[in-house]
Design an enzyme around this catalytic site. Structure first.
Site, mmCIF file in Angstrom:
data_model
loop_
_atom_site.group_PDB
_atom_site.id
_atom_site.type_symbol
_atom_site.label_atom_id
_atom_site.label_comp_id
_atom_site.label_asym_id
_atom_site.label_seq_id
_atom_site.Cartn_x
_atom_site.Cartn_y
_atom_site.Cartn_z
ATOM 1 N N SER A 261 3.912 0.377 -18.883
ATOM 2 C CA SER A 261 5.247 0.851 -19.279
ATOM 3 C C SER A 261 5.233 2.219 -19.975
ATOM 4 C CB SER A 261 6.051 -0.202 -20.033
ATOM 5 O OG SER A 261 5.300 -0.768 -21.047
ATOM 6 N N HIS B 35 10.175 2.940 -0.961
ATOM 7 C CA HIS B 35 9.738 2.841 -2.366
ATOM 8 C C HIS B 35 10.998 2.887 -3.216
ATOM 9 C CE1 HIS B 35 5.466 3.202 -1.357
ATOM 10 N NE2 HIS B 35 5.972 3.785 -0.289
ATOM 11 N N GLU C 76 20.350 12.201 -0.820
ATOM 12 C CA GLU C 76 19.922 12.759 0.466
ATOM 13 C C GLU C 76 21.050 13.576 1.089
ATOM 14 O OE1 GLU C 76 18.741 9.697 3.196
ATOM 15 O OE2 GLU C 76 17.611 11.082 4.468
ATOM 16 N N ARG D 213 25.361 13.009 15.700
ATOM 17 C CA ARG D 213 23.933 12.769 15.420
ATOM 18 C C ARG D 213 23.357 11.621 16.235
ATOM 19 N NH1 ARG D 213 24.270 10.376 9.258
ATOM 20 N NH2 ARG D 213 26.325 9.467 9.457
ATOM 21 N N ARG E 33 0.489 5.409 -0.123
ATOM 22 C CA ARG E 33 0.699 6.436 0.907
ATOM 23 C C ARG E 33 -0.454 7.424 1.033
ATOM 24 N NH1 ARG E 33 4.167 3.851 4.133
ATOM 25 N NH2 ARG E 33 5.862 2.992 2.880
HETATM 26 C C1 LIG Z 1 0.850 0.946 5.390
HETATM 27 C C2 LIG Z 1 2.230 0.405 5.125
HETATM 28 C C3 LIG Z 1 2.939 -0.250 6.119
HETATM 29 C C4 LIG Z 1 4.237 -0.746 5.879
HETATM 30 N N1 LIG Z 1 4.915 -1.361 6.893
HETATM 31 C C5 LIG Z 1 6.193 -1.771 6.672
HETATM 32 C C6 LIG Z 1 6.971 -2.374 7.717
HETATM 33 O O1 LIG Z 1 6.498 -2.530 8.828
HETATM 34 N N2 LIG Z 1 8.253 -2.735 7.455
HETATM 35 C C7 LIG Z 1 8.819 -2.584 6.216
HETATM 36 O O2 LIG Z 1 9.982 -2.939 6.027
HETATM 37 N N3 LIG Z 1 8.107 -2.036 5.207
HETATM 38 C C8 LIG Z 1 6.826 -1.626 5.400
HETATM 39 N N4 LIG Z 1 6.121 -1.047 4.381
HETATM 40 C C9 LIG Z 1 6.778 -0.888 3.078
HETATM 41 C C10 LIG Z 1 6.263 -1.915 2.033
HETATM 42 O O3 LIG Z 1 6.529 -3.232 2.427
HETATM 43 C C11 LIG Z 1 6.918 -1.641 0.680
HETATM 44 O O4 LIG Z 1 8.293 -1.889 0.755
HETATM 45 C C12 LIG Z 1 6.730 -0.202 0.237
HETATM 46 O O5 LIG Z 1 5.376 0.148 0.322
HETATM 47 C C13 LIG Z 1 7.217 -0.033 -1.189
HETATM 48 O O6 LIG Z 1 6.322 -0.685 -2.051
HETATM 49 P P1 LIG Z 1 6.814 -1.327 -3.401
HETATM 50 O O7 LIG Z 1 7.759 -2.445 -3.103
HETATM 51 O O8 LIG Z 1 5.600 -1.648 -4.216
HETATM 52 O O9 LIG Z 1 7.547 -0.072 -4.105
HETATM 53 P P2 LIG Z 1 8.984 0.007 -4.760
HETATM 54 O O10 LIG Z 1 10.033 -0.401 -3.800
HETATM 55 O O11 LIG Z 1 9.076 1.379 -5.361
HETATM 56 O O12 LIG Z 1 8.948 -1.051 -5.895
HETATM 57 C C14 LIG Z 1 8.042 -0.935 -7.003
HETATM 58 C C15 LIG Z 1 7.901 -2.322 -7.590
HETATM 59 O O13 LIG Z 1 9.172 -2.749 -8.080
HETATM 60 C C16 LIG Z 1 9.380 -4.133 -7.777
HETATM 61 N N5 LIG Z 1 10.547 -4.270 -6.882
HETATM 62 C C17 LIG Z 1 11.207 -3.272 -6.228
HETATM 63 N N6 LIG Z 1 12.241 -3.763 -5.545
HETATM 64 C C18 LIG Z 1 12.231 -5.087 -5.726
HETATM 65 C C19 LIG Z 1 13.042 -6.154 -5.241
HETATM 66 N N7 LIG Z 1 14.084 -5.940 -4.450
HETATM 67 N N8 LIG Z 1 12.720 -7.392 -5.623
HETATM 68 C C20 LIG Z 1 11.673 -7.627 -6.431
HETATM 69 N N9 LIG Z 1 10.870 -6.672 -6.923
HETATM 70 C C21 LIG Z 1 11.138 -5.417 -6.574
HETATM 71 C C22 LIG Z 1 8.100 -4.633 -7.139
HETATM 72 O O14 LIG Z 1 7.251 -5.104 -8.134
HETATM 73 C C23 LIG Z 1 7.488 -3.373 -6.550
HETATM 74 O O15 LIG Z 1 6.088 -3.422 -6.415
HETATM 75 C C24 LIG Z 1 4.826 -0.570 4.595
HETATM 76 C C25 LIG Z 1 4.100 0.078 3.589
HETATM 77 C C26 LIG Z 1 2.822 0.579 3.835
HETATM 78 C C27 LIG Z 1 2.082 1.305 2.731
#
Ligand SMILES: Cc1cc2nc3c(=O)[nH]c(=O)nc-3n(C[C@H](O)[C@H](O)[C@H](O)COP(=O)(O)OP(=O)(O)OC[C@H]3O[C@@H](n4cnc5c(N)ncnc54)[C@H](O)[C@@H]3O)c2cc1C
Length: 268
Positions: free
Chosen positions: A54, A78, A85, A155, A182
């Site tokens: 934190s 993320h 945007e 678009r 990433r």
């Molecule tokens: C190599 C690779 C392949 C991927 N392929 C796919 C794919 O095919 N399809 C697809 O849809 N995505 C895909 N993703 C995206 C992946 O599933 C994650 O959504 C993305 O990497 C964001 O990660 P994150 O949730 O940790 O990050 P963030 O969304 O930034 O979240 C950070 C943290 O906050 C918490 N958090 C955020 N939102 C929520 C929520 N709604 N509920 C609970 N906790 C939450 C979690 O602890 C999370 O780790 C891929 C990612 C990678 C790196």
């Protein structure tokens, strides 16, 4: 600004806080009664190593990014970020589409992966096909706008290589998560190029925290329970009392507490 291969860029607009802010924030947790005196760098290293994340959230970055739609789609997954945007309803989108410079072949082993560069002859063909498709999309978009179709509908004809631009605000903790995913080998190379630009711009803002990230997150690996069992069996068989491992770790410069931790992790 860092220009990214293919025509996009990453620009650090501004940032708030840095290593000093992390330290100030973390010291609040200890309160008045603490007897532990740690140097700032040691404290940051400790926080990142133990997932006490934190205080990292107090450091915030705002980036301006120009990237093709297919990179932005991955990027905006993320969710722990604040984003604004470009509106393709309000503005005409640029038609200087993203151009892959080197085409890679599809992997047969991993559906999400690519292998070596495409064979030269096939790559020439792919470049030609891509150029024709993009040129045709550009003409179609311009034609649609020319006959009065609304921008939000014109678009319809644009490809995934069209550029979008967005402002992206993210705290350091979530930036580390973004970067570890990433920058990884299995991230798409085009997206990885943007993550590398983000890393280069963000690192000077909190160099000590980024050193801890390199050490404990980016350079670290996670082993499954099965892998740990296999490794432990192997070490039991080859280094019965752990003396070789300890002496090797010593020669690699690990101090005693780190050697104890290594032994606990890999020998159980
Ligand atoms: C190599 C690779 C392949 C991927 N392929 C796919 C794919 O095919 N399809 C697809 O849809 N995505 C895909 N993703 C995206 C992946 O599933 C994650 O959504 C993305 O990497 C964001 O990660 P994150 O949730 O940790 O990050 P963030 O969304 O930034 O979240 C950070 C943290 O906050 C918490 N958090 C955020 N939102 C929520 C929520 N709604 N509920 C609970 N906790 C939450 C979690 O602890 C999370 O780790 C891929 C990612 C990678 C790196």
């Amino acid at each position: 600004v860092i220009n990214v291969d293919g025509g996009g860029f990453v620009r650090l607009v501004d940032s708030m806080g840095g290593d000093a802010r992390i330290v100030q924030t973390a010291r609040v947790s200890y309160g008045d009664g603490t007897k532990t005196v740690r140097s700032d760098a040691q404290l940051i290293d400790y926080l990142v190593r133990h997932g006490h994340t934190s205080p990292l959230e107090q450091v915030v970055f705002t980036f301006h990014i120009k990237a093709p739609l297919f990179v932005a789609r991955q990027w905006l997954r993320h969710r722990m970020a604040r984003v604004n945007e470009i509106s393709a309803r309000y503005s005409e989108l640029p038609t200087d589409f993203h151009k892959v410079r080197e085409f890679r072949a599809q992997s047969n082993l991993n559906k999400q992966a690519t292998t070596a560069p495409l064979d030269y002859r096939l790559a020439v063909e792919a470049h030609a096909v891509r150029n024709v498709a993009q040129e045709s999309a550009k003409r179609a978009y311009s034609h649609m706008l020319g006959v009065g179709v609304a921008r939000e509908q014109a678009r319809d004809v644009l490809p995934a290589s069209v550029f979008t631009e967005f402002y992206w605000q993210m705290d350091l903790n979530n930036l580390f998560k973004f970067l570890s995913l990433r920058l990884a080998w299995n991230a798409q190379a085009e997206t990885r190029a943007y993550a590398e630009a983000v890393l280069e711009l963000a690192r000077p803002v909190a160099p000590v925290a980024f050193a801890a990230f390199d050490e404990h997150v980016r350079g670290a690996v996670t082993l499954s329970a099965t892998e740990v069992r296999a490794l432990r069996k192997f070490l039991q068989a080859t280094d019965r009392d752990g003396a070789q491992l300890d002496s090797f770790a010593h020669s690699e410069g690990l101090r005693e507490s780190r050697r104890r931790e290594l032994t606990r992790k890999v020998r159980g």
